[in-house]
Scaffold this motif. Structure first.
Motif, PDB file in Angstrom:
ATOM      1  N   TYR A  28      -4.752   6.845  -1.309  1.00 41.90           N
ATOM      2  CA  TYR A  28      -4.256   5.503  -1.004  1.00 41.90           C
ATOM      3  C   TYR A  28      -4.310   4.674  -2.285  1.00 41.90           C
ATOM      4  O   TYR A  28      -5.296   4.721  -3.032  1.00 41.90           O
ATOM      5  N   TRP A  67       0.834  -1.195   0.000  1.00 42.00           N
ATOM      6  CA  TRP A  67       0.000   0.000   0.000  1.00 42.00           C
ATOM      7  C   TRP A  67       0.871   1.247   0.000  1.00 42.00           C
ATOM      8  O   TRP A  67       1.957   1.250   0.573  1.00 42.00           O
ATOM      9  N   LYS A  97       0.468   5.612   0.669  1.00 40.70           N
ATOM     10  CA  LYS A  97      -0.348   6.752   1.066  1.00 40.70           C
ATOM     11  C   LYS A  97       0.329   8.017   0.574  1.00 40.70           C
ATOM     12  O   LYS A  97       1.437   8.350   1.010  1.00 40.70           O
ATOM     13  N   TRP A 123      -9.118   7.704   4.032  1.00 48.23           N
ATOM     14  CA  TRP A 123      -8.749   7.425   2.639  1.00 48.23           C
ATOM     15  C   TRP A 123      -9.466   8.340   1.647  1.00 48.23           C
ATOM     16  O   TRP A 123      -9.023   8.502   0.508  1.00 48.23           O
TER      17      TRP A 123
END
Length: 271
Positions: A186, A144, A146, A181
């Protein structure tokens, strides 16, 4: 794929009446880089988990790595036919065998299949799962980001698992609130070995797949159904009551009194 390796391993047991069972291990093979055509060769003999003998590619002889292996070193190096065998094997046989195996299995060894990437969530407050599946080969990185950075917290990575068709799958789970989010970018990034393309799935509401449904419409439908059922039941009860009242009256019997008889004779002339 840049290079290939051919390796053989074996395990044997040595039995000694006074010491029980000991383990003899041997490992030998070769590797070749397709781009540079550089080759490497190796030959080792282990005893009870320790490196006992090792083949020296410069002198083309065996060298002991433990004092206890000196007798075996002398025995193997004094055997000319044994030395010729290993010389031919490492200089020619192993590389030829490696090339044949690569050519024969090239379609499988160099096969690549891109992944199918999905974002899954059970409820709006459950972790968001990035699920990559159907890819080949096994080597994969799923993570992931961010706002372009790799978050180190609130991320749980799963293992790479096989599929029934020979491909693989892997998931990573992100714990994040909807507000978080929606206010930040994201995205899930998937990279598969042998495939240059990078697969990215941005976390948006439209990308999330879920089985969760808003319970409010269902509750309204249920309440509406109950009310309709109650109206039907009330209607049936009222109808039954009215029917019972009517059924109690029955047929009205004819009058048999004298007055009625006298009245019935009026208007008839006697002769």
């Amino acid at each position: 794929m840049k290079g290939f390796m051919l390796m053989f391993m074996g395990i044997g047991h040595l039995y000694e009446a006074f010491a029980g069972v000991h383990i003899l291990q041997y490992m030998y093979g070769c590797s070749r880089d397709d781009e540079t055509e550089q080759t490497e060769r190796f030959g080792q003999l282990g005893y009870n988990g320790e490196n006992f003998l090792e083949y020296d590619m410069k002198t083309l002889t065996w060298k002991s790595r433990k004092q206890q292996a000196h007798f075996m070193q002398d025995e193997w190096n004094s055997d000319i036919s044994r030395l010729d065998f290993w010389k031919n094997y490492f200089s020619q046989t192993c590389i030829d065998c490696l090339k044949k195996q690569v050519d024969k299995g090239k379609s499988t060894l160099m096969k690549t299949v891109p992944p199918s990437v999905s974002l899954l969530q059970k409820t709006p407050f459950s972790p968001v799962t990035c699920h990559a599946t159907g890819f080949y080969p096994r080597g994969v990185t799923v993570f992931w980001q961010k706002d372009g950075q790799d978050p180190h917290e609130d991320v749980e990575n799963g293992e790479t698992l096989p599929n029934d068709d020979g491909t693989f799958q892997k998931s990573t789970h992100l714990t994040v609130t909807p507000e978080e989010w929606k206010n930040n970018k994201y995205q899930c990034v998937v990279q598969v070995t042998g495939i240059k393309e990078v697969f990215i799935k941005v976390l948006t509401e439209s990308e999330i797949q879920t089985n969760w449904e808003d319970p409010a419409p269902n509750i309204i439908l249920i309440i509406g159904g109950v009310v309709a059922l109650l109206l039907v039941v009330v209607g049936v009860v009222v109808g039954v009551v009215i029917w019972k009242k009517k059924s109690k009256k029955g047929f009205v019997p004819a009058s048999t009194s004298d007055t009625d008889s006298d009245n019935s004779g009026k208007g008839v002339q006697k002769t």
